[in-house]
Design a protein around this motif. Structure first.
Motif, PDB file in Angstrom:
ATOM      1  N   GLY A  72      62.981   6.737  17.012  1.00 33.60           N
ATOM      2  CA  GLY A  72      63.585   5.127  16.161  1.00 33.60           C
ATOM      3  C   GLY A  72      62.769   4.622  16.777  1.00 33.60           C
ATOM      4  N   ARG A  73      61.484   3.562  15.316  1.00 30.62           N
ATOM      5  CA  ARG A  73      60.715   2.560  16.214  1.00 30.62           C
ATOM      6  C   ARG A  73      61.475   1.195  16.122  1.00 30.62           C
ATOM      7  NH1 ARG A  73      56.150   4.918  17.092  1.00 30.62           N
ATOM      8  NH2 ARG A  73      55.838   6.589  15.970  1.00 30.62           N
ATOM      9  N   VAL A  74      61.184   0.167  16.658  1.00 29.54           N
ATOM     10  CA  VAL A  74      61.385  -0.932  16.311  1.00 29.54           C
ATOM     11  C   VAL A  74      59.855  -2.281  16.997  1.00 29.54           C
ATOM     12  CG1 VAL A  74      63.871  -0.961  16.384  1.00 29.54           C
ATOM     13  CG2 VAL A  74      62.654  -1.616  18.664  1.00 29.54           C
ATOM     14  N   THR A  75      60.459  -3.265  15.833  1.00 29.61           N
ATOM     15  CA  THR A  75      59.712  -4.177  17.011  1.00 29.61           C
ATOM     16  C   THR A  75      60.640  -5.551  16.910  1.00 29.61           C
ATOM     17  OG1 THR A  75      57.706  -3.610  15.423  1.00 29.61           O
ATOM     18  CG2 THR A  75      57.147  -5.671  16.391  1.00 29.61           C
ATOM     19  N   ARG A  76      59.605  -6.105  18.689  1.00 25.30           N
ATOM     20  CA  ARG A  76      60.629  -7.017  19.670  1.00 25.30           C
ATOM     21  C   ARG A  76      59.622  -7.854  19.529  1.00 25.30           C
ATOM     22  NH1 ARG A  76      64.129  -5.320  17.268  1.00 25.30           N
ATOM     23  NH2 ARG A  76      66.106  -4.004  17.728  1.00 25.30           N
ATOM     24  N   GLY A  77      59.221  -8.967  18.893  1.00 21.15           N
ATOM     25  CA  GLY A  77      58.055  -9.773  19.410  1.00 21.15           C
ATOM     26  C   GLY A  77      56.884  -8.943  19.341  1.00 21.15           C
ATOM     27  N   ASN A  78      55.963  -9.156  19.845  1.00 22.53           N
ATOM     28  CA  ASN A  78      54.851  -8.298  19.644  1.00 22.53           C
ATOM     29  C   ASN A  78      54.779  -7.049  20.656  1.00 22.53           C
ATOM     30  OD1 ASN A  78      53.802 -11.013  19.066  1.00 22.53           O
ATOM     31  ND2 ASN A  78      52.768 -11.175  21.524  1.00 22.53           N
ATOM     32  N   TYR A  79      56.010  -6.734  20.812  1.00 21.32           N
ATOM     33  CA  TYR A  79      56.542  -5.235  21.292  1.00 21.32           C
ATOM     34  C   TYR A  79      56.558  -4.640  20.959  1.00 21.32           C
ATOM     35  CZ  TYR A  79      56.193  -7.701  25.731  1.00 21.32           C
ATOM     36  OH  TYR A  79      55.360  -8.072  27.163  1.00 21.32           O
TER      37      TYR A  79
END
Length: 131
Positions: A72-79
């Motif tokens: 899967g993919r996640v976005t945490r802030g700019n990451y």
């Protein structure tokens, strides 16, 4: 007009041992210093996700891994983090340069640890929680 910070591509490894425990590292750096997370890190210029994952897993955990399918993919802030299943093919578990500690966790241990934000929910959604 506000300028957005650039997105930083990252990878993470979802690794289970033969007892179906999950590999976690305690983060040494921000964001999430002192909290537990999947091992991984930034993709360097010119690297594929799999190359970055092999490098980061060895740096953080001492383990040699063979990356597999995208979980899967996640976005945490700019990451922007792409998480892949990995199989351990060598090495000895130890905390590396970006980790305060590294360990295998069963379901009860996972729930007792201070985790990075949203990790438990994300692992549950992906169907990769330890037993």
């Amino acid at each position: 007009m506000t300028q957005r910070s650039p997105t930083i591509p990252c990878v993470g490894g979802v690794v289970h041992d033969d007892q179906h425990r999950l590999l976690l590292v305690q983060r040494a750096n921000e964001p999430g210093r002192g909290r537990w997370s999947l091992p991984g890190g930034r993709v360097e210029l010119g690297e594929t996700d799999h190359q970055a994952l092999v490098r980061e897993m060895h740096e953080e955990t001492g383990l040699a891994v063979e990356p597999g399918a995208l979980v899967g993919r996640v976005t945490r802030g700019n990451y922007a983090i792409a998480d892949y299943r990995c199989t351990v093919v060598g090495g000895t578990l130890r905390a590396g340069d970006d980790a305060l500690a590294a360990r295998w966790c069963d379901a009860a241990e996972l729930r007792a640890l201070p985790l990075v934000d949203e990790l438990l929910d994300t692992l549950e959604q992906w169907g990769v929680l330890p037993e």
